[in-house]
Design a protein around this motif. Structure first.
Motif, short mmCIF file in Angstrom:
data_model
loop_
_atom_site.label_atom_id
_atom_site.label_comp_id
_atom_site.label_asym_id
_atom_site.label_seq_id
_atom_site.Cartn_x
_atom_site.Cartn_y
_atom_site.Cartn_z
N PRO A 106 0.82 -1.21 0.00
CA PRO A 106 0.00 0.00 0.00
C PRO A 106 0.86 1.25 0.00
O PRO A 106 2.03 1.23 0.37
CB PRO A 106 -0.79 -0.13 1.31
N ALA A 107 0.26 2.36 -0.42
CA ALA A 107 0.98 3.63 -0.42
C ALA A 107 1.29 4.03 1.02
O ALA A 107 0.46 3.86 1.90
CB ALA A 107 0.13 4.71 -1.10
N PRO A 108 2.49 4.55 1.28
CA PRO A 108 2.83 4.99 2.64
C PRO A 108 1.87 6.08 3.11
O PRO A 108 1.37 6.88 2.31
CB PRO A 108 4.26 5.54 2.48
N LEU A 109 1.65 6.13 4.41
CA LEU A 109 0.72 7.11 4.96
C LEU A 109 1.17 8.54 4.67
O LEU A 109 0.34 9.42 4.44
CB LEU A 109 0.55 6.90 6.46
N ARG A 110 2.48 8.78 4.69
CA ARG A 110 2.95 10.14 4.43
C ARG A 110 2.63 10.56 3.00
O ARG A 110 2.36 11.74 2.73
CB ARG A 110 4.45 10.25 4.70
N VAL A 111 2.65 9.59 2.08
CA VAL A 111 2.31 9.89 0.69
C VAL A 111 0.82 10.20 0.57
O VAL A 111 0.42 11.17 -0.10
CB VAL A 111 2.67 8.70 -0.23
N ILE A 112 -0.01 9.42 1.24
CA ILE A 112 -1.45 9.66 1.22
C ILE A 112 -1.76 11.02 1.83
O ILE A 112 -2.58 11.79 1.31
CB ILE A 112 -2.19 8.55 1.99
N PHE A 113 -1.09 11.34 2.95
CA PHE A 113 -1.29 12.63 3.62
C PHE A 113 -0.93 13.77 2.67
O PHE A 113 -1.70 14.73 2.51
CB PHE A 113 -0.44 12.68 4.88
N MET A 114 0.23 13.69 2.03
CA MET A 114 0.67 14.77 1.14
C MET A 114 -0.23 14.88 -0.08
O MET A 114 -0.46 15.99 -0.58
CB MET A 114 2.12 14.54 0.72
N ARG A 115 -0.74 13.76 -0.55
CA ARG A 115 -1.68 13.83 -1.67
C ARG A 115 -2.96 14.53 -1.25
O ARG A 115 -3.56 15.27 -2.04
CB ARG A 115 -1.99 12.42 -2.19
#
Length: 212
Positions: A106-115
């Motif tokens: 899965p996509a890292p949480l930091r990536v999801i947050f920044m998106r």
């Protein structure tokens, strides 16, 4: 600081605005469905931070540039719409791997947050909305705080309530994530639906008329 009557007027108004379905709400729901509760909450937090960013820009007058300059509005619209469409294409490609999607990293949480932050910040309609909506609750006169402080406080309330509401939605969607993981055909359909949502949101931004 904000007065009591000012806050009591603002809270239900902003709650109604948050309850209206929009890209950030739907994308938090999508993240919860495809990656679970934590991912849904991460996107919600990103959207909330984006709203606070718009509030900061509005407080310092930067967002007024979008209203005054057709070029600035067009550039932000183009970048924001293209970014959302890019995310949709990436999501569609990930759905195309079929049953392997279940075991994909899965996509890292930091990536999801920044998106979440970027999809909100790059949406000119959110910028214009914050600029038009939040200042309506700024009070002037003797005893009132400076307009800058009031804008920041009102923006912070908007941001926190958005995070709470969208996190709850993302967490609720995440409760069915494990079931989806055992039904790859459904999961693939959800991912493709999410991809379509990203693309539709991007197209809506590109077609946005600043007069709306």
């Amino acid at each position: 600081m904000l007065s009591l009557d000012q806050t009591l007027l603002y809270l239900p108004a902003v709650a109604i605005i948050i309850a209206i379905p929009g890209p950030d709400m739907l994308l938090s729901l999508s993240r919860g469905l495809t990656q679970g509760r934590t991912a849904g909450c991460a996107h919600a937090c990103g959207a909330g931070v984006g709203i606070m960013g718009h509030s900061l820009l509005a407080a310092f007058g930067v967002s007024a540039l979008l209203t005054a300059s057709q070029t600035a509005f067009w550039v932000m619209k183009l970048v924001g719409g293209a970014y959302l469409i890019y995310l949709g294409i990436q999501q569609w490609r990930s759905a195309a791997v079929g049953t392997a999607l279940v075991t994909a990293k899965p996509a890292p949480l930091r990536v999801i947050f920044m998106r979440g932050v970027l999809s909100n910040l790059l949406n000119p309609k959110v910028a214009l909305f914050v600029l038009a909506f939040v200042p309506q609750f700024v009070r002037a006169g003797e005893g009132a705080s400076s307009p800058l402080i009031q804008m920041l406080l009102l923006g912070a309330i908007f941001s926190v309530l958005t995070i709470i509401a969208y996190s709850a939605l993302g967490a609720a969607a995440g409760s069915v994530n494990r079931w989806l993981a055992t039904h790859p055909a459904w999961l693939r359909g959800v991912n493709r639906g999410s991809a379509g949502l990203f693309v539709a949101s991007g197209a809506a931004v590109l077609l946005l008329d600043r007069r709306q």
